[in-house]
Scaffold this motif. Structure first.
Motif, PDB file in Angstrom:
ATOM      1  N   UNK A 140       0.839  -1.190   0.000  1.00 53.98           N
ATOM      2  CA  UNK A 140       0.000   0.000   0.000  1.00 53.98           C
ATOM      3  C   UNK A 140       0.877   1.244   0.000  1.00 53.98           C
ATOM      4  N   UNK A 141       0.354   2.319  -0.577  1.00 56.40           N
ATOM      5  CA  UNK A 141       1.037   3.615  -0.599  1.00 56.40           C
ATOM      6  C   UNK A 141       0.189   4.613   0.190  1.00 56.40           C
ATOM      7  N   UNK A 142       0.848   5.670   0.640  1.00 60.76           N
ATOM      8  CA  UNK A 142       0.089   6.710   1.322  1.00 60.76           C
ATOM      9  C   UNK A 142      -0.438   7.730   0.325  1.00 60.76           C
ATOM     10  N   UNK A 143      -1.516   8.381   0.710  1.00 58.19           N
ATOM     11  CA  UNK A 143      -2.093   9.460  -0.092  1.00 58.19           C
ATOM     12  C   UNK A 143      -1.385  10.750   0.300  1.00 58.19           C
ATOM     13  N   UNK A 144      -0.553  11.335  -0.581  1.00 58.19           N
ATOM     14  CA  UNK A 144       0.243  12.498  -0.172  1.00 58.19           C
ATOM     15  C   UNK A 144      -0.634  13.675   0.251  1.00 58.19           C
ATOM     16  N   UNK A 145      -0.279  14.272   1.368  1.00 58.09           N
ATOM     17  CA  UNK A 145      -0.958  15.470   1.853  1.00 58.09           C
ATOM     18  C   UNK A 145      -0.360  16.677   1.135  1.00 58.09           C
ATOM     19  N   UNK A 146      -1.198  17.473   0.505  1.00 63.14           N
ATOM     20  CA  UNK A 146      -0.721  18.602  -0.288  1.00 63.14           C
ATOM     21  C   UNK A 146      -0.048  19.649   0.597  1.00 63.14           C
ATOM     22  N   UNK A 156     -10.656  -6.370  15.724  1.00 60.28           N
ATOM     23  CA  UNK A 156     -11.522  -6.932  14.690  1.00 60.28           C
ATOM     24  C   UNK A 156     -10.720  -7.447  13.503  1.00 60.28           C
ATOM     25  N   UNK A 157      -9.658  -6.733  13.155  1.00 58.60           N
ATOM     26  CA  UNK A 157      -8.872  -7.095  11.971  1.00 58.60           C
ATOM     27  C   UNK A 157      -7.405  -6.799  12.216  1.00 58.60           C
ATOM     28  N   UNK A 158      -6.558  -7.600  11.581  1.00 58.84           N
ATOM     29  CA  UNK A 158      -5.108  -7.346  11.534  1.00 58.84           C
ATOM     30  C   UNK A 158      -4.751  -7.050  10.089  1.00 58.84           C
ATOM     31  N   UNK A 159      -3.881  -6.067   9.875  1.00 56.62           N
ATOM     32  CA  UNK A 159      -3.540  -5.665   8.515  1.00 56.62           C
ATOM     33  C   UNK A 159      -2.033  -5.560   8.366  1.00 56.62           C
ATOM     34  N   UNK A 160      -1.550  -5.933   7.209  1.00 51.77           N
ATOM     35  CA  UNK A 160      -0.137  -5.803   6.857  1.00 51.77           C
ATOM     36  C   UNK A 160      -0.056  -4.897   5.629  1.00 51.77           C
ATOM     37  N   UNK A 161       0.260  -3.602   5.806  1.00 48.37           N
ATOM     38  CA  UNK A 161       0.261  -2.693   4.644  1.00 48.37           C
ATOM     39  C   UNK A 161       1.390  -2.954   3.661  1.00 48.37           C
ATOM     40  N   UNK A 162       2.438  -3.646   4.089  1.00 47.41           N
ATOM     41  CA  UNK A 162       3.557  -3.902   3.183  1.00 47.41           C
ATOM     42  C   UNK A 162       3.288  -5.075   2.255  1.00 47.41           C
ATOM     43  N   UNK A 163       2.320  -5.924   2.608  1.00 48.66           N
ATOM     44  CA  UNK A 163       1.936  -7.044   1.749  1.00 48.66           C
ATOM     45  C   UNK A 163       0.506  -6.894   1.229  1.00 48.66           C
ATOM     46  N   UNK A 164      -0.239  -5.954   1.782  1.00 49.79           N
ATOM     47  CA  UNK A 164      -1.632  -5.800   1.366  1.00 49.79           C
ATOM     48  C   UNK A 164      -2.500  -6.957   1.813  1.00 49.79           C
ATOM     49  N   UNK A 165      -2.278  -7.436   3.041  1.00 50.53           N
ATOM     50  CA  UNK A 165      -3.031  -8.574   3.562  1.00 50.53           C
ATOM     51  C   UNK A 165      -3.858  -8.159   4.778  1.00 50.53           C
ATOM     52  N   UNK A 166      -5.004  -8.827   4.973  1.00 48.00           N
ATOM     53  CA  UNK A 166      -5.885  -8.610   6.114  1.00 48.00           C
ATOM     54  C   UNK A 166      -6.267  -9.971   6.688  1.00 48.00           C
ATOM     55  N   UNK A 167      -6.284 -10.066   8.019  1.00 52.48           N
ATOM     56  CA  UNK A 167      -6.746 -11.269   8.709  1.00 52.48           C
ATOM     57  C   UNK A 167      -7.762 -10.857   9.759  1.00 52.48           C
TER      58      UNK A 167
END
Length: 722
Positions: free
Chosen positions: A258-264, A343-354
């Motif tokens: 995942x990438x971040x949405x740049x703040x202007x 409720x959920x675990x997320x890995x933003x570097x792999x784009x996975x959710x458990x």
């Protein structure tokens, strides 16, 4: 403005009027036209063009010769007055004529650039900005703004003397600059050797302009993030087979950072960029730290970089755990146990959710809004594509608001039937969201002269997954178009229509992705005379009949291997129909009857063991066609190439970030690629599918600006972060 004729003494004006009364000043033809208009006025109103001619004839009939003469003199006086006004306006950059802009720029030392990025595309604005930038010349902030504006990418300027490990002068202490890093803080290691590194470094004596040295007193580093962040809104998470509580964010079920949405930072920069202001991969530690801020999170929440929805409700930041979910499918590590407070675990570097297992209920409907990284507006996305729509009529929406359960096949069939009943030659079916849809197959048969466009709505990126194929047929002069859709299936044009008549369809693919597949071709065209037009799309292999034609521009053809077949006839080895490649990257071998044009392209191909191809790039007809400004595999059989680079021992070659579809740097050239390839196109830009991005020319614009604004005694260098 007072008319010149009105300034004359009344004696002359009266005498001129008497001449009008005593003579007829219109020609016989003009008199006839005037009479016709007068009669026509009694029947109907005149059109705007007729009314204008009528008014002109009446004015001419009532105007004396002296008044007509003075009108000509008055016109020239107005031209002279306008010229005098323009001479005054030409003193200012805001109002001057376009031809004056270079002269004003030369007076203040402005150096023109290519103007690829939108912020520097206007010479008038650039010359105007030069004056304000000069007032801040030499500061890190103005250099950062120049880098951002000249390239259109994320940028951050660093004065390296501030992060040097030195014995500090007692009258100018820098308490934040520790000689040894604080290893207890996670940010220390995460940002090491990057644009936001705050640890102290020893002196590097190598020159920064060479791209080798960094940390020295006179060095200023311009860090660039050349990848962009692209949004995906309310996209259903993809379940992992055999693991009902495990999901991937990618609609195609791929691991994807995942990438971040740049703040202007606004139009003008008044504070240096931070990690939230540039399009960079979203790291686990960064997201974990952000979630602890709850409602004040920068990265999590609606409109931010990531938002998770379960059962249609946005998950609270405190309901989400960030962890490493790596591992083979069915055996991910750190999956939350039953009874977990999260409720959920997320890995933003792999784009996975458990999700935490709960035997009392099945997993809820899980959706996510997030950002992924890519190099350009290519292959479909939530960027603007409205200018590429070929059917302007109001489209039929899918999903159908009146019946959400209706299949896409039924909507396509109704679109054709309604257009036939209305005797309309064109209709569009528009997928209105970024959802993921499955089907066994799709079939389209179009009447002669009919156009059907299956497209994603502007701002949407839907994904279609099919076990079968998309079969398209049509009568003479019919067209089937795909726009903005990601498809995991092949597009097949068979020889005959369902009624047995010849298939005479034309096929157009724009901003589409037909997911590359090593096992099957993405496009199979059997009819003779069929024409395929592809623009800004990603495709797998193409199988094209010998008498069909394929025209590709700014696109990727990926057979997934250099030795696989990217383009050929239906038998996977014979010559496919005439081929045109303009600004394309092709991974795999090509065999065509004729290469009409290969320009600004990269053909990344090689022969395999026991290969039946005579060459990786093979054209049967070599006395016709053109191959120019392109990278070619070794020993190609083509028309005589012009200004091309051929692979060979110690010859320049493209160096890609990644050859795997789905990676952020997919088929993007590394800056280490030799200039013969990276700047080898006919306009000095790079060869390949990302030629239209003009990345080398953006870099050139930045170097021109840095020469102008770097203080005397300092040296600036460009450092790419992705």
């Amino acid at each position: 403005m007072t008319r010149l004729f009105d300034l004359l003494p009344a004696f002359y004006r009266v005498k001129d009027a008497r001449i009008v009364q005593s003579q007829v000043l219109l020609t016989p033809a003009e008199q006839a036209i005037l009479r016709d208009y007068q009669v026509l006025l009694t029947v109907r109103p005149l059109t705007p063009g007729e009314q204008q001619q009528f008014d002109e004839l009446r004015a001419k009939a009532a105007r004396g010769p002296l008044e007509s003469l003075l009108m000509l003199v008055e016109e020239q006086l107005e031209v002279l007055a306008a010229n005098l006004d323009q001479l005054y306006d030409d003193q200012f950059i805001e109002t001057c004529a376009p031809w004056v802009i270079p002269y004003i720029g030369d007076l203040i030392g402005y150096q023109p650039v290519n103007g690829i990025a939108p912020a520097v595309s206007s010479p008038r604005a650039e010359v105007a900005h030069t004056i304000s930038f000069r007032r801040r010349k030499g500061t890190a902030l103005v250099m950062e703004q120049l880098a951002r504006d000249a390239t259109g990418w994320g940028a951050h300027a660093v004065e390296f003397f501030q992060v040097l490990a030195t014995t500090q002068y007692m009258n100018h202490l820098r308490p934040h600059n520790h000689y040894a890093p604080d290893v207890r803080r996670w940010k220390t290691g995460l940002y090491m050797d990057g644009g936001f590194d705050k640890t102290a470094h020893t002196v590097d004596a190598r020159r920064i302009a060479s791209g080798r040295g960094c940390y020295n007193v006179q060095n200023v580093g311009i860090f660039l993030w050349s990848l962009s962040s692209y949004s995906l809104t309310q996209s259903p998470a993809t379940p992992v087979a055999g693991s009902p509580h495990c999901f991937r964010l990618s609609p195609l079920g791929l691991d994807m950072p995942l990438f971040n949405n740049p703040v202007s930072q606004g139009t003008d920069i008044f504070a240096p960029a931070g990690p939230a202001n540039v399009p960079a991969p979203l790291r686990r530690c960064v997201l974990c730290d952000d979630l602890q801020n709850g409602a004040g999170a920068v990265y999590y929440g609606e409109g931010n970089s990531l938002a998770l929805y379960a059962g249609g409700q946005l998950l609270n930041a405190y309901q989400i755990q960030v962890c490493n979910l790596s591992g083979a499918d069915g055996n991910w590590i750190n999956v939350p146990p039953a009874g977990s407070p999260y409720t959920a675990a997320i890995d933003p570097e792999l784009g996975r959710i458990a999700l935490a297992p709960d035997s009392a209920s099945p997993p809820p409907d899980l959706k996510a809004s997030f950002f992924y990284g890519f190099n350009a507006d290519l292959g479909g996305g939530e960027y603007s594509r409205q200018a590429t729509f070929i059917v302007p009529n109001k489209p039929l929406p899918f999903p159908d608001p009146a019946n959400a359960a209706r299949a896409l096949q039924d909507v396509l069939h109704d679109a054709v039937s309604q257009a036939q009943a209305a005797k309309s030659g064109a209709v569009a079916v528009e997928i209105t969201n970024s959802g993921a849809y499955t089907a066994t197959s799709l079939s389209v048969d179009l009447p002669a002269g009919f156009t059907l466009e299956l497209r994603a709505a502007d701002g949407a990126r839907p994904t279609l997954t099919m076990t079968g194929e998309i079969a398209v047929t049509g009568g003479a002069s019919s067209t089937f178009a795909l726009n903005g859709v990601v498809v995991r299936a092949a597009v097949h044009a068979p020889v005959a229509r369902p009624d047995g008549t010849p298939n005479q369809l034309s096929l157009a693919l724009t901003h589409c992705t037909l997911v590359p597949n090593a096992a099957n071709a993405s496009v199979v065209l059997e009819p003779s005379g069929l024409q395929l037009d592809v623009s800004k799309s990603i495709l797998g292999g193409l199988r094209v009949a010998v008498l069909a034609t394929a025209n590709l521009a700014d696109s990727i053809v990926d057979a997934t291997s250099r030795t696989a077949v990217a383009y050929s006839a239906l038998d996977h080895s014979g010559a496919g129909g005439p081929l045109t490649l303009t600004g394309c990257t092709v991974v795999g071998k090509i065999h065509a009857t004729l290469l009409n044009l290969v320009s600004n392209s990269i053909v990344w191909a090689a022969l395999g063991a026991g290969d039946t191809f005579q060459a990786p790039l093979w054209s049967d007809r070599r006395q016709a066609g053109c191959v120019r400004f392109s990278y070619l595999p070794p020993l190609p059989l083509t028309p005589l190439p012009f200004e091309c680079v051929e692979q060979g021992p110690r010859a320049p070659q493209p160096v890609f970030f990644s050859l795997r579809y789905g990676d952020p740097g997919y088929l993007k050239l590394l800056t280490a690629t030799a200039d013969a390839v990276r700047r080898g196109a006919d306009d000095g830009s790079e060869m390949g599918a990302f030629h239209f991005v003009m990345a080398p020319l953006r870099e050139t614009d930045l170097r021109v600006r840095l020469q102008e604004y770097t203080p005397v005694g300092l040296e600036a260098g460009i450092i790419y972060q992705n």
